[in-house]
Each structure stands twice: as structure tokens, then as C-alpha cells.
Design a protein around this motif. Structure first.
Motif, PDB file in Angstrom:
ATOM      1  N   ASN A 439       0.836  -1.204   0.000  1.00 32.39           N
ATOM      2  CA  ASN A 439       0.000   0.000   0.000  1.00 32.39           C
ATOM      3  C   ASN A 439       0.866   1.247   0.000  1.00 32.39           C
ATOM      4  O   ASN A 439       0.613   2.193  -0.742  1.00 32.39           O
ATOM      5  CB  ASN A 439      -0.881   0.064   1.270  1.00 32.39           C
ATOM      6  CG  ASN A 439      -2.024  -0.943   1.269  1.00 32.39           C
ATOM      7  OD1 ASN A 439      -2.591  -1.223   2.311  1.00 32.39           O
ATOM      8  ND2 ASN A 439      -2.349  -1.493   0.120  1.00 32.39           N
ATOM      9  N   GLY A 442       2.026   2.452  -3.090  1.00 32.92           N
ATOM     10  CA  GLY A 442       1.013   2.857  -4.060  1.00 32.92           C
ATOM     11  C   GLY A 442       0.238   1.698  -4.656  1.00 32.92           C
ATOM     12  O   GLY A 442      -0.532   1.878  -5.597  1.00 32.92           O
ATOM     13  N   ILE A 443       0.456   0.493  -4.118  1.00 40.22           N
ATOM     14  CA  ILE A 443      -0.229  -0.677  -4.655  1.00 40.22           C
ATOM     15  C   ILE A 443      -1.440  -0.971  -3.775  1.00 40.22           C
ATOM     16  O   ILE A 443      -1.297  -1.221  -2.582  1.00 40.22           O
ATOM     17  CB  ILE A 443       0.722  -1.896  -4.682  1.00 40.22           C
ATOM     18  CG1 ILE A 443       1.975  -1.550  -5.509  1.00 40.22           C
ATOM     19  CG2 ILE A 443       0.024  -3.124  -5.242  1.00 40.22           C
ATOM     20  CD1 ILE A 443       3.115  -2.549  -5.362  1.00 40.22           C
ATOM     21  N   GLY A 444      -2.637  -0.893  -4.354  1.00 39.06           N
ATOM     22  CA  GLY A 444      -3.870  -1.106  -3.606  1.00 39.06           C
ATOM     23  C   GLY A 444      -3.947  -2.525  -3.073  1.00 39.06           C
ATOM     24  O   GLY A 444      -3.207  -3.410  -3.512  1.00 39.06           O
ATOM     25  N   THR A 445      -4.852  -2.744  -2.124  1.00 38.50           N
ATOM     26  CA  THR A 445      -4.902  -4.030  -1.437  1.00 38.50           C
ATOM     27  C   THR A 445      -5.170  -5.203  -2.382  1.00 38.50           C
ATOM     28  O   THR A 445      -4.533  -6.249  -2.273  1.00 38.50           O
ATOM     29  CB  THR A 445      -5.935  -3.971  -0.297  1.00 38.50           C
ATOM     30  OG1 THR A 445      -5.531  -2.926   0.577  1.00 38.50           O
ATOM     31  CG2 THR A 445      -6.016  -5.273   0.476  1.00 38.50           C
ATOM     32  N   GLU A 447      -4.510  -5.483  -5.599  1.00 38.00           N
ATOM     33  CA  GLU A 447      -3.309  -5.745  -6.404  1.00 38.00           C
ATOM     34  C   GLU A 447      -2.205  -6.338  -5.538  1.00 38.00           C
ATOM     35  O   GLU A 447      -1.441  -7.183  -5.986  1.00 38.00           O
ATOM     36  CB  GLU A 447      -2.795  -4.471  -7.080  1.00 38.00           C
ATOM     37  CG  GLU A 447      -3.704  -3.884  -8.154  1.00 38.00           C
ATOM     38  CD  GLU A 447      -4.858  -3.114  -7.567  1.00 38.00           C
ATOM     39  OE1 GLU A 447      -4.706  -2.548  -6.458  1.00 38.00           O
ATOM     40  OE2 GLU A 447      -5.937  -3.088  -8.192  1.00 38.00           O
TER      41      GLU A 447
END
Lengths: 485, 247
Positions: A439, A442-445, A447
Motif C-alpha cells: 500500500n 502505491g499498490i492497492g490491497t 493488487e
């Protein structure tokens, strides 16, 4: 645990149940179907519809009689209402011109189906290296690249065609690895199998392309009883891909396939499966029962490698196995099995070491989410004469949420003291820390989970041919969508 | 850039931050120092959006927006970067794959197309050079089997690739030998511009010899009890934290 965390997990479970099967649709094609139920007459009808020779009919009737005396196994760690075998349709073939000149002649409806699956024939053709034998409801409707294969003497056709055109090979090998009486489902399959694939690689030939089959169950209430027979003659090499999706159905659909692989001296078979049959809805209604017997025999210096990515089916009962008969033969099993919602899977492998210096490797990765149950069941048997044999097994389980389960049942029987058996097992949960780290980058949950799961499965996915691996990755993402909030 | 007003936060009813006030402007480097348990890591976690912490009072304004309303990934997209004190392993995922995913997600959030692979590789090579990272590193799995120094360098590498506006380096100096420290500090210095800002969280003055801060703050028992210029760090080094905390 903080309230915030608890809340997140509740949301998680909420969302799990909203992840619906993406391939739920049916193709509107007229079918040639016989009435429900199983009897000697039905077996005879199937055989005559397929215009089979007498020996094949006898094989089927023998299997039918054996099946009548057998009981459905219930030792697997799954619970389901046993199907009513008199309520199943045992033969269904799309009403089509029996032979197509080219893939363009395919029924437009059927073409649409493949487009929806994202594996359009055009795409397949462009992949160039892939020969596709598409089985829709039991009968092959299109076979491609046959000529290229024929040049090398490779036979790749439907098992029905093989019975007509290569009876000597079918007669010699059918039922030699999975005998009629092996188990309840193999007996049933032997009696009523409708179609499937046949493949023969001649001595010393390396198959120039991946052989690929896409299976699809289409007719409502139709049982699928695929039969696959693959023979790699001495010193030959082949990689075979099998992929499956099924449209959404309310009633449970029975699938009892049998796959037999024969790797003669110095031969090498790689068999890859991606399976995403309809798993049932979030409450566990509907879905495919997948009761499959897959087994291969390795002669001297031969190698069989099973790779499977299993994300579908309501209930899975499947143990691709290797009989390491010849000295120095090698068996491998690489598996990712995902269960979500109320899916149940009891899957694993058997490695039976008979020859000297035989080697086997088992890498099994289970992923459980929702309320599902994933089981690994494996047998490693080293016979008295299998001196200096080795096995390495690694069974990992990954849990998502706290409502799912995962079990490992390793059976090890060693009757030879010069052999070596190793077993490693781990169970882990996807860590909040890992997700937060992603997260923060910048990587959403969603993904992040896909990424972590892909990393976890890497050892297995790496075994798949490139384009298949990409598809398998997509499939993992789809099946776990919404499984963590 | 960053305005923290009277920030209070804790974990399971234990209050850790008891009213933090801090303002960081573009081009500045702030050092936050303090003894163990003073709330340094909590502060960085709260800014990054870790869910374990419950934020009570106060506000955190980042470039005119309320940071506390955003998901952690949204904060990352807006330009907040946290270099973890204990970087997390992600088995089976290569450094290059992870950074590519990270960068692509950020660009997507900003309405930009993914960087073409060629440009991405070029950028990676440049930043690797900047941090004296050897070839072969990109194909290793994220932090798996990394030494302490490698993990920290990997954090700064990601920072270099993501080009954040605000970087928080949480104890980046811990576990580094003097050569690794120099390399990391060099990297951080080279990444400094007039448009970005850095918050260094550290125990020791050592890191500040290499990355010279504009401001030094002393955190104690959840509050900033003293602020000053870079000379404050030297004074702390000499006299110890007791000098302030017992006042």
C-alpha cells in the motif's frame, strides 16, 4: 486485535461472498442428447452412436458391470451430497457438421463463447505454436495444425477418431495405467466416456509445439466423462496443455475424467492443466464436481511432470500421479490449488517408486479464502526394489481470512533403506505488514494480494509455458478478487 | 508541504502521540530525534496511514489536502514515501517486478500511462548507479535473503524510482556499516531538490553528518519538546537526551 482490524476482516468476508464467477453463460447450440440415466442400454447407445468396434463396446460393458459393484469413495476430506447417477445425461454432442474444413466454419455461437473466455481461436492461431483440439460437450469440433504434426508422425486427435483410425494403439494402452476397476469414477468413465484426446508421439520425435485442449461443459445436466490417452514413445518429448472453463449452472455437474500418460524409455511428458470450472455461488449452490483420475507411468529414464493450477469446481477430488516403473525415471508434481467461498478441494499426488534411482519432486501450494477448505493429500511410496530413490515434497498453505481451512495429509511408505524422503510443510497467512508495505508503495490491497499470491505460486507458475502462465495468473486474480477488504 | 497540527494517535487505547505540531516546507530536511519509545516510528506510520493506529485529534495537511482521509496507497500516489525501519519480504516477487507494479499504479492514479519498458529499465539503471547497486539485484526477490544494508538500500532505490515529494526515512541508518551509510546518504543527498522534502527519523547524530538537516526536533513522550538547527543534534550527541527530557 484492534477494532479497525476486525472491521476490515468483516468487510473482507463480506466482499468475498460478492465475488461471482466470471464465466457464467451458456452457449445456445442445438444438442444431440440421450435421456437421463445409466443402464446397459445407455452404454450400448453411446457406443453405437460413436460407431465403435465390438472390442470397445465390450470394454465399456465390462466397466459398467464393474462399476455396478463399486461404491463411491468417501475417504476424502470433503462433504457433499452424492450425485444421483440416474439423473445424469451421459451423452451430448453439439449438432454440427462432423468435420470442419477450417476453424472459420465454427458455429458463430460457439465462437462467441470462446471470445468471452478470452481465448479466441484467432488469438490461439496467432500464438502459432499451439495446436488446439477443442472439446465442447464431449465431441471434438475443431482440430488444427494436424498437418504439421502429421509430418512428424505425431497423432493428435479425438479419442473417438483414434478408436476408428488407430485401434491397435488404443487397444494396447487404454486402461493400462488406470485400470477399469481402479476406482469408482474410473470405472464410470470407462463405461461412458464420450470423448477426449488421443496423442501419440513416435520414437525419438520432439513435438514441435505445445499441444493444447480447451474443455468446456456446456449442456445443462450433462456429465462430462473425458478420456485422455497420451503415449510418448521411446526418446520422444511432448508438452501438453489442458485448460477448462464451464458456464454457470444451478445443479451440480459431474465431471469424472480419466487421463493416462505413458512415457516409454527415455521419453519426456509435461502435462499442464489450468482448471476454473464453475465453483458454485457464494452459498455453495451449484458448481462442478470434479472427480478425476490422472496417472502416468514412466519407463526407463523417462520423465513425467504434472503442473496444475486449480481454481474452480465446487468439489475437487484429484491426484495426478506417477508410477516410476523404470530405473532412473523421474516424476514431478507442481500444483496451485485455490479455494474460495464454499469450495472444497482434496487434491495432491501419488509418487510410486518401483525402479532403482528413481526421483520425485512434489511442490504443492494451497490457497484458501472465504469459508473454503483446501486439503493436500499425497502418497510417496518407495518399494523394496527401488534402491537409491529420492523424494522431495514441499507443501505450503496460505490462508486468507479466518473462516477457511487447510489440511495436509502426507502418506509416506518406504520399504527400502537406501532411499531418501524429505517433506517440508508450511502454513502462513498473508501478513497485514506485507499488504501495508505494498500500500505504501502505491499498490492497492487487491493488487497487493494478487502480487503476494503470484510470488507465493511462482515456483509452480514458472513450470507453465509462458502464455499459459499469464492466463493462470489472471485466473488466480479473478478467483481471489474481493477476498481481502 | 506538510502541516501537522496537534496530532494525537495511539494503539488500543494507549496514547502514543500526544499533540504533535510540525511544519515541513519544500526543499527542507527535518530530523526527528528522540529516545526509544518516544513515538518516532508511530509518527511515521500515522503519516503513511498504517491502520493499526487510531488517530484521535489533530490534523495532517499535505499539499492542501487532509492526509488522514486517504488510504495508504492514495497517500503514496500523492507523493508520500516511507522508508521502512524493517523492510518487508515479499517472496517470489522480484525487485524489478515490484517497482514496476508500484510505479505503474502510481502513474495510473495520476492519469498517466505506464512507463514503456525501455524507459523503465533505463531509469532503473541510472538509479542503481546512483546507489552503487550491482547488476543482478533487480531479479532478486523483494528483501528475501537481503542483508540489513541491502534492505535499506532497496528502500532508497524505491524512493529514487518513485520520486516522492515527501520522504520519511525511518531509522534508515540502523544496521548500516559506515560504507553502506555513506552510500545511502549520498543517494539521499543526490535526490534532494528544492521541490521535495525529507524527514529523517534517527537515534543518532551519525546519519546527520552525512545528510545535513535544516531543522532538528526532539521527540519525547509523544511531543516535540525542542526544535532547533543542525547544531541541536551535536548538542544532543554530547549531552544525551537526559539533558532535555529531565529539564
Amino acid at each position: 486485535m484492534s477494532d479497525i482490524k476486525k472491521q476490515t476482516e468483516d468487510e473482507l468476508l463480506e466482499e468475498v461472498t460478492t465475488s461471482e464467477y466470471k464465466y457464467g453463460f451458456t452457449t445456445d447450440i442445438e444438442s444431440d442428447t440421450i435421456p437421463k440415466g445409466l443402464s446397459e442400454d445407455v452404454v450400448r447407445t453411446i457406443s453405437s452412436k460413436k460407431n465403435e468396434p465390438e472390442w470397445m463396446l465390450e470394454y465399456r460393458l465390462n466397466a459398467y458391470n464393474a462399476w455396478l459393484e463399486m461404491k463411491e469413495p468417501d475417504w476424502a476430506n470433503v462433504s457433499y451430497e452424492k450425485p444421483n447417477y440416474q439423473d445424469v445425461i451421459y451423452y451430448s454432442a453439439p449438432k454440427q457438421k462432423p468435420v470442419l474444413d477450417s476453424l472459420d466454419d465454427l458455429d458463430p455461437e460457439m465462437k462467441k463463447t470462446f471470445d468471452k473466455l478470452g481465448i479466441s481461436l484467432e488469438e490461439q492461431k496467432r500464438l502459432a505454436n499451439v495446436a488446439v483440439d477443442i472439446v465442447m460437450d464431449s465431441v471434438s469440433v475443431a482440430t488444427s495444425f494436424k498437418e504439421t504434426l502429421a509430418e512428424k508422425g505425431i497423432i493428435f486427435c479425438s479419442i473417438s477418431d483414434a478408436i476408428q483410425e488407430h485401434p491397435e494403439l488404443v487397444k494396447k494402452y487404454l486402461g493400462t495405467v488406470v485400470p477399469v476397476r481402479d476406482n469408482f469414477f474410473s470405472a464410470l468413465n470407462s463405461a461412458v466416456f464420450s470423448d477426449g484426446s488421443f496423442c501419440y508421439i513416435p520414437k525419438g520425435v520432439q513435438c514441435p509445439m505445445e499441444l493444447s485442449t480447451y474443455f468446456r461443459i456446456n449442456e445443462a445436466g450433462t456429465g462430462q466423462f473425458e478420456r485422455t490417452l497420451l503415449i510418448a514413445d521411446e526418446g520422444s518429448q511432448v508438452s501438453y496443455l489442458e485448460g477448462c472453463t464451464a458456464p454457470m449452472r444451478d445443479e451440480n455437474q459431474l465431471h469424472a475424467a480419466v487421463v493416462e500418460l505413458i512415457a516409454l524409455d527415455n521419453a519426456d511428458i509435461k502435462y499442464s492443466t489450468v482448471q476454473n470450472w464453475y465453483p458454485g455461488d457464494k452459498d455453495g449452490n451449484g458448481g462442478v464436481f470434479n472427480f478425476v483420475t490422472k496417472r502416468g507411468v514412466c519407463h526407463k529414464n523417462a520423465k513425467i511432470s504434472w503442473t496444475q493450477v486449480e481454481t474452480g469446481s465446487a468439489v475437487t477430488w484429484k491426484y495426478p500421479s506417477c508410477i516410476l516403473k523404470g530405473d532412473n525415471s523421474i516424476g514431478e508434481f507442481f500444483s496451485v490449488a485455490v479455494t474460495n467461498n464454499k469450495q472444497q478441494a482434496d487434491t495432491g499426488t501419488k509418487m510410486v517408486h518401483l525402479g532403482k534411482n528413481t526421483k520425485s519432486t512434489i511442490i504443492a501450494k494451497g490457497i484458501s479464502a472465504g469459508y473454503s477448505d483446501g486439503n493436500y493429500r499425497g502418497l510417496v511410496r518407495i518399494a523394496k526394489g527401488a534402491t537409491n530413490s529420492r523424494n522431495f515434497s514441499q507443501c505450503d498453505s496460505l490462508l486468507m481470512g479466518d473462516k477457511c481451512g487447510s489440511h495436509t495429509f502426507p502418506y509416506i511408505e518406504v520399504k527400502n533403506n537406501s532411499s531418501q524422503v524429505e517433506h517440508e510443510a508450511t502454513t502462513s497467512k498473508i501478513g497485514e505488514d506485507q499488504i501495508f508495505y505494498c500500500n505504501q508503495r502505491g499498490i492497492g490491497t487487491e493488487e497487493a494480494i494478487a502480487l503476494i499470491v503470484n510470488g507465493y505460486c511462482k515456483d509452480v507458475l514458472n513450470q507453465l509455458p509462458m502464455e499459459f502462465a499469464v492466463e493462470a495468473q489472471k485466473l488466480l486474480e479473478i478467483s481471489l478478487e474481493g477476498s481481502v477488504g | 508541504m506538510l502541516k501537522i497540527k496537534n496530532l494525537k494517535a495511539g494503539i488500543e487505547e494507549v496514547q502514543i502521540l500526544k499533540g504533535i505540531n510540525l511544519e515541513v516546507n519544500s526543499g527542507e530536511v527535518h530530523a526527528i530525534m528522540g529516545p526509544n519509545g518516544s513515538g518516532k516510528s508511530t509518527l511515521s506510520s500515522v503519516i503513511a496511514g498504517k491502520e493499526d493506529y487510531e488517530v484521535g485529534n489533530g490534523s495532517v495537511d499535505f499539499l492542501g489536502e487532509n492526509l488522514l482521509d486517504m488510504d495508504p496507497e492514495e497517500r503514496a500516489h500523492k507523493g508520500v514515501f516511507l522508508s521502512f525501519q524493517y523492510p518487508i519480504e515479499i517472496p517470489g516477487i522480484s525487485v524489478s517486478n515490484f517497482i514496476k507494479t508500484s510505479l505503474t499504479e502510481k502513474r495510473k492514479a495520476l492519469g498517466q500511462d505506464p512507463l514503456p519498458v525501455k524507459d523503465l529499465l533505463k531509469m532503473m539503471r541510472e538509479k542503481m548507479e546512483l546507489l552503487s547497486i550491482k547488476k543482478g539485484y533487480l531479479s532478486r526477490n523483494m528483501n528475501e535473503g537481503f542483508s540489513g544494508g541491502e534492505k535499506k538500500r532497496n528502500e532508497i532505490f524505491q524512493m529514487a524510482m518513485l520520486e516522492p515529494k515527501l520522504s520519511i526515512l525511518d531509522e534508515t541508518d540502523s544496521g548500516l556499516d559506515i560504507d553502506a551509510l555513506r552510500i545511502v546518504a549520498n543517494g539521499v543527498n543526490k535526490l534532494r531538490t528544492k521541490d521535495n522534502a525529507t524527514i529523517l527519523i534517527t537515534h543518532y547524530q551519525r546519519l546527520l553528518e552525512h545528510i545535513v538537516p535544516d531543522f532538528v526536533h526532539v521527540l519525547h513522550d509523544g511531543k516535540i519538546i525542542k526544535s532547533g538547527g543542525k547544531e541541536l543534534a551535536l548538542e544532543l550527541e554530547e549531552k544525551g537526551y537526559d539533558w532535555i527530557t529531565k529539564k
